[in-house]
Design a protein around this motif. Structure first.
Motif, PDB file in Angstrom:
ATOM      1  N   GLN A  92       0.875  -1.387  -0.002  1.00 54.47           N
ATOM      2  CA  GLN A  92      -0.103  -0.022  -0.044  1.00 54.47           C
ATOM      3  C   GLN A  92       0.872   0.946  -0.033  1.00 54.47           C
ATOM      4  O   GLN A  92       0.403   2.434  -0.285  1.00 54.47           O
ATOM      5  CB  GLN A  92      -0.857   0.068   1.180  1.00 54.47           C
ATOM      6  N   THR A  93       2.007   1.309   0.546  1.00 52.96           N
ATOM      7  CA  THR A  93       3.025   2.357   0.737  1.00 52.96           C
ATOM      8  C   THR A  93       4.278   2.322  -0.233  1.00 52.96           C
ATOM      9  O   THR A  93       5.146   3.142   0.103  1.00 52.96           O
ATOM     10  CB  THR A  93       3.267   2.838   1.974  1.00 52.96           C
ATOM     11  N   SER A  94       4.649   1.459  -0.758  1.00 50.76           N
ATOM     12  CA  SER A  94       5.777   1.164  -1.451  1.00 50.76           C
ATOM     13  C   SER A  94       5.793   0.247  -2.914  1.00 50.76           C
ATOM     14  O   SER A  94       4.964  -0.343  -2.950  1.00 50.76           O
ATOM     15  CB  SER A  94       6.895   0.736  -0.548  1.00 50.76           C
ATOM     16  N   VAL A  95       6.719   0.687  -3.651  1.00 57.52           N
ATOM     17  CA  VAL A  95       6.843  -0.079  -4.866  1.00 57.52           C
ATOM     18  C   VAL A  95       8.441  -0.274  -5.031  1.00 57.52           C
ATOM     19  O   VAL A  95       9.258   0.530  -4.880  1.00 57.52           O
ATOM     20  CB  VAL A  95       6.585   0.766  -6.062  1.00 57.52           C
ATOM     21  N   THR A  96       8.813  -1.544  -5.288  1.00 57.69           N
ATOM     22  CA  THR A  96      10.255  -1.910  -5.517  1.00 57.69           C
ATOM     23  C   THR A  96      10.403  -2.280  -7.047  1.00 57.69           C
ATOM     24  O   THR A  96       9.532  -3.315  -7.539  1.00 57.69           O
ATOM     25  CB  THR A  96      10.446  -3.152  -4.759  1.00 57.69           C
ATOM     26  N   LEU A  97      11.124  -1.579  -7.434  1.00 56.85           N
ATOM     27  CA  LEU A  97      11.516  -1.360  -9.057  1.00 56.85           C
ATOM     28  C   LEU A  97      12.754  -2.330  -9.039  1.00 56.85           C
ATOM     29  O   LEU A  97      13.625  -2.488  -8.412  1.00 56.85           O
ATOM     30  CB  LEU A  97      11.748  -0.050  -9.500  1.00 56.85           C
ATOM     31  N   GLN A  98      12.858  -3.009 -10.270  1.00 55.53           N
ATOM     32  CA  GLN A  98      14.042  -3.754 -10.859  1.00 55.53           C
ATOM     33  C   GLN A  98      14.282  -3.464 -12.102  1.00 55.53           C
ATOM     34  O   GLN A  98      13.547  -3.426 -12.957  1.00 55.53           O
ATOM     35  CB  GLN A  98      13.764  -5.367 -10.382  1.00 55.53           C
ATOM     36  N   TRP A  99      15.582  -3.628 -12.735  1.00 56.20           N
ATOM     37  CA  TRP A  99      16.020  -3.572 -13.941  1.00 56.20           C
ATOM     38  C   TRP A  99      17.619  -4.131 -14.001  1.00 56.20           C
ATOM     39  O   TRP A  99      18.136  -4.255 -12.997  1.00 56.20           O
ATOM     40  CB  TRP A  99      16.202  -2.087 -14.269  1.00 56.20           C
ATOM     41  N   ASP A 100      18.008  -4.592 -15.155  1.00 54.31           N
ATOM     42  CA  ASP A 100      19.224  -5.092 -15.579  1.00 54.31           C
ATOM     43  C   ASP A 100      20.230  -3.730 -15.509  1.00 54.31           C
ATOM     44  O   ASP A 100      20.054  -2.873 -16.169  1.00 54.31           O
ATOM     45  CB  ASP A 100      19.399  -5.785 -16.526  1.00 54.31           C
ATOM     46  N   LYS A 101      21.473  -4.118 -14.887  1.00 54.67           N
ATOM     47  CA  LYS A 101      22.488  -3.015 -14.784  1.00 54.67           C
ATOM     48  C   LYS A 101      23.273  -3.178 -16.072  1.00 54.67           C
ATOM     49  O   LYS A 101      23.251  -4.448 -16.559  1.00 54.67           O
ATOM     50  CB  LYS A 101      23.436  -3.115 -13.585  1.00 54.67           C
ATOM     51  N   VAL A 102      23.916  -2.329 -16.661  1.00 53.55           N
ATOM     52  CA  VAL A 102      24.816  -2.260 -17.793  1.00 53.55           C
ATOM     53  C   VAL A 102      26.216  -2.923 -17.310  1.00 53.55           C
ATOM     54  O   VAL A 102      26.720  -3.877 -17.769  1.00 53.55           O
ATOM     55  CB  VAL A 102      25.049  -0.832 -18.412  1.00 53.55           C
ATOM     56  N   ASN A 103      26.941  -2.109 -16.467  1.00 54.53           N
ATOM     57  CA  ASN A 103      28.241  -2.540 -15.891  1.00 54.53           C
ATOM     58  C   ASN A 103      28.343  -1.794 -14.754  1.00 54.53           C
ATOM     59  O   ASN A 103      27.519  -0.624 -14.452  1.00 54.53           O
ATOM     60  CB  ASN A 103      29.291  -2.444 -16.865  1.00 54.53           C
TER      61      ASN A 103
ATOM     62  N   LEU B 174      16.540   7.870 -10.848  1.00 52.25           N
ATOM     63  CA  LEU B 174      15.240   7.276 -10.679  1.00 52.25           C
ATOM     64  C   LEU B 174      14.406   8.881 -10.482  1.00 52.25           C
ATOM     65  O   LEU B 174      14.623   9.541  -9.581  1.00 52.25           O
ATOM     66  CB  LEU B 174      14.957   6.748  -9.712  1.00 52.25           C
ATOM     67  N   ARG B 175      13.400   9.176 -11.591  1.00 51.30           N
ATOM     68  CA  ARG B 175      12.502  10.387 -11.497  1.00 51.30           C
ATOM     69  C   ARG B 175      11.070   9.977 -11.047  1.00 51.30           C
ATOM     70  O   ARG B 175      10.772   9.026 -11.943  1.00 51.30           O
ATOM     71  CB  ARG B 175      12.895  11.057 -12.561  1.00 51.30           C
ATOM     72  N   PHE B 176      10.522  10.393 -10.205  1.00 50.70           N
ATOM     73  CA  PHE B 176       9.073  10.477  -9.993  1.00 50.70           C
ATOM     74  C   PHE B 176       8.449  11.586  -9.194  1.00 50.70           C
ATOM     75  O   PHE B 176       9.385  12.211  -8.429  1.00 50.70           O
ATOM     76  CB  PHE B 176       8.769   9.085  -9.500  1.00 50.70           C
ATOM     77  N   LEU B 177       7.431  12.285  -9.379  1.00 50.00           N
ATOM     78  CA  LEU B 177       6.744  13.102  -8.975  1.00 50.00           C
ATOM     79  C   LEU B 177       7.734  14.437  -8.696  1.00 50.00           C
ATOM     80  O   LEU B 177       7.821  15.005  -7.881  1.00 50.00           O
ATOM     81  CB  LEU B 177       6.292  12.835  -7.445  1.00 50.00           C
ATOM     82  N   GLY B 178       8.584  14.829  -9.940  1.00 50.36           N
ATOM     83  CA  GLY B 178       9.306  15.785  -9.937  1.00 50.36           C
ATOM     84  C   GLY B 178      10.692  15.739  -9.208  1.00 50.36           C
ATOM     85  O   GLY B 178      11.377  16.854  -9.129  1.00 50.36           O
TER      86      GLY B 178
ATOM     87  N   PHE C 134       7.362   6.154 -13.124  1.00 47.03           N
ATOM     88  CA  PHE C 134       8.637   6.108 -12.694  1.00 47.03           C
ATOM     89  C   PHE C 134       9.419   5.872 -13.763  1.00 47.03           C
ATOM     90  O   PHE C 134       9.286   5.404 -14.663  1.00 47.03           O
ATOM     91  CB  PHE C 134       8.978   4.783 -11.664  1.00 47.03           C
ATOM     92  N   THR C 135      10.573   6.824 -13.954  1.00 42.27           N
ATOM     93  CA  THR C 135      11.205   6.856 -15.176  1.00 42.27           C
ATOM     94  C   THR C 135      12.957   6.550 -14.607  1.00 42.27           C
ATOM     95  O   THR C 135      13.382   7.220 -13.867  1.00 42.27           O
ATOM     96  CB  THR C 135      11.329   8.057 -15.867  1.00 42.27           C
TER      97      THR C 135
END
Length: 438
Positions: A361-372, A379-383, A412-413
């Motif tokens: 309800q109060t959090s989001v966990t993001l995941q992506w592959d790193k380059v190196n 991470l950009r969100f809500l300015g 999220f960007t």
């Protein structure tokens, strides 16, 4: 190119009559086609910068290396300008107030250069001359008037009743008084007329040699007993010895031109980049200047665009997340500046596999592959923007965004970052309040 003779300068190049050398900040060109001094000056101004200006012994050496098969004399830019090179022997700027160094009282039709030998200011007061000035050969002998300093703020003068050339009079005045007389206004002109007592006398005005391009260089490299002021008002250099001599301007000699090294480019900067390109920009001097861009051992010739505004050039086919060194030199003719350099980086690759690994309800966990490990992230969100360092080791990057509102959709960007350059970013939407089951 200017068509001077039946051969023309284009044929000069084809027949090997022009030799170039770059030394220090000046590019000298030897033209082995005999012309009088005036025509040589015209060629140099049309096709280079001007007849050679020589400011040091290093320049003398550079001129000497422009040719190996000619050992005679060649014109350089030093000459005697009849109208514009008159000056006083007393070279002390503090002595002259505004306009006083340029006060003149020439007799009608003066100064002239009859016979090419009129180099010194002869003060004559006989008959209708009445205190006006005439030119005369410096070899002529007559009396002179010396300047003897100031008394109560007024200049004082002394008549020297010795027959001497102008140079002899100058030496005598400097050794025994201050210098040959300088005349700064009508009052002092009348004072000298009175001191002269009805005699022709030397004063300190003389015509000096000046450079064709207006340079104020005082460097001189005369042969012994030169210049001799015998109607030889243009100057040539011995290509072999480097020593100078006065010559009659009408004789025909080869000549040495110079091209000034163009100025460095200004405000050289990187204005944009992608994963495979960098856009560079700099201010141009004028439309006559082109450019050479150097990087990774290659050179690219770039023409200045027409109109106002800076020069922009995009370098493509680069590797992502890589730092490059670029150097831009301005070019005029065949002469280039030493160059201005900057470092610029390409953008890193965009993140991949951006997803949501869990949420409540109060959090989001993001995941992506790193380059190196050299690539970090924003991470950009809500300015707001959060900087995230790539973790050590293998595996993806995870980041939990907390303190969110329940049942709310967020965007999220994520940007990958190399140095100070970021990728274009990858975005994802996520809604709080549900748990993602993997």
């Amino acid at each position: 190119m200017v068509d001077l003779t039946e051969t023309g300068l284009v044929l000069f190049v084809l027949t090997g009559l022009i030799t170039n050398v770059v030394f220090a900040q000046t590019h000298y060109t030897f033209v082995n086609t005999p012309l009088n001094w005036t025509n040589a000056q015209r060629v140099c101004r049309d096709d280079f910068t001007d007849l050679a200006t020589i400011e040091s012994g290093a320049d003398v050496d550079a001129v000497g290396t422009t040719t190996s098969n000619y050992t005679g004399k060649a014109w350089i830019g030093l000459h005697d300008d009849l109208q514009n090179s008159w000056t006083w022997s007393l070279d002390d700027s503090s002595f002259y107030g505004e306009g006083e160094a340029t006060y003149r009282n020439w007799y009608s039709g003066q100064p002239d250069n009859e016979g090419g030998q009129q180099n010194c200011g002869d003060f004559r007061i006989r008959y209708s001359f009445n205190g006006t000035w005439l030119t005369l050969s410096c070899r002529h002998k007559q009396w002179s008037v010396c300047f003897n300093g100031t008394l109560n703020g007024n200049a004082t003068f002394v008549r020297i009743e010795t027959w001497s050339t102008w140079t002899e009079a100058q030496r005598f005045c400097r050794e025994n008084y201050v210098d040959l007389a300088s005349i700064r206004d009508e009052t002092e002109n009348e004072m000298v007329r009175t001191v002269a007592g009805g005699n022709d006398v030397w004063i300190g005005l003389y015509r000096r040699h000046v450079w064709s391009d207006g340079s104020d260089s005082l460097y001189r490299n005369w042969e012994e007993n030169q210049p001799d002021a015998a109607g030889e008002t243009c100057v040539a250099t011995s290509v072999q010895s480097g020593l100078w001599s006065g010559e009659n301007c009408s004789i025909q000699l080869p000549f040495v031109c110079y091209t000034a090294t163009p100025a460095h480019v200004e405000d050289f900067r990187s204005t944009g980049q992608s994963e495979t390109s960098v856009t560079l920009q700099w201010d141009k001097a004028n439309n006559d200047i082109s450019f050479i861009l150097r990087f990774l051992g290659t050179e690219t010739h770039i023409r200045a665009p027409d109109g106002d505004g800076p020069v922009a050039h995009t370098v493509s086919s680069l590797s992502a997340a890589t730092e490059y060194t670029f150097t831009v030199s301005s070019v005029f003719g065949s002469v280039r500046s030493s160059g201005v350099g900057i470092n610029a980086v390409t953008a890193p690759p965009r993140v991949t596999s951006l997803g949501i690994s869990r949420r409540n309800q109060t959090s989001v966990t993001l995941q992506w592959d790193k380059v190196n490990n050299d690539i970090s992230f924003i991470l950009r969100f809500l300015g707001t923007e959060t900087h995230i360092r790539a973790p050590d080791g293998d595996g993806p990057v995870t980041h939990t965004v907390s303190s969110l509102s329940a049942a709310t959709e967020y965007t999220f960007t994520v940007f990958s970052v190399f140095g100070s350059v970021r990728s274009s970013g990858v975005g994802i939407n996520a809604v709080t309040g549900e748990t993602l089951r993997l």
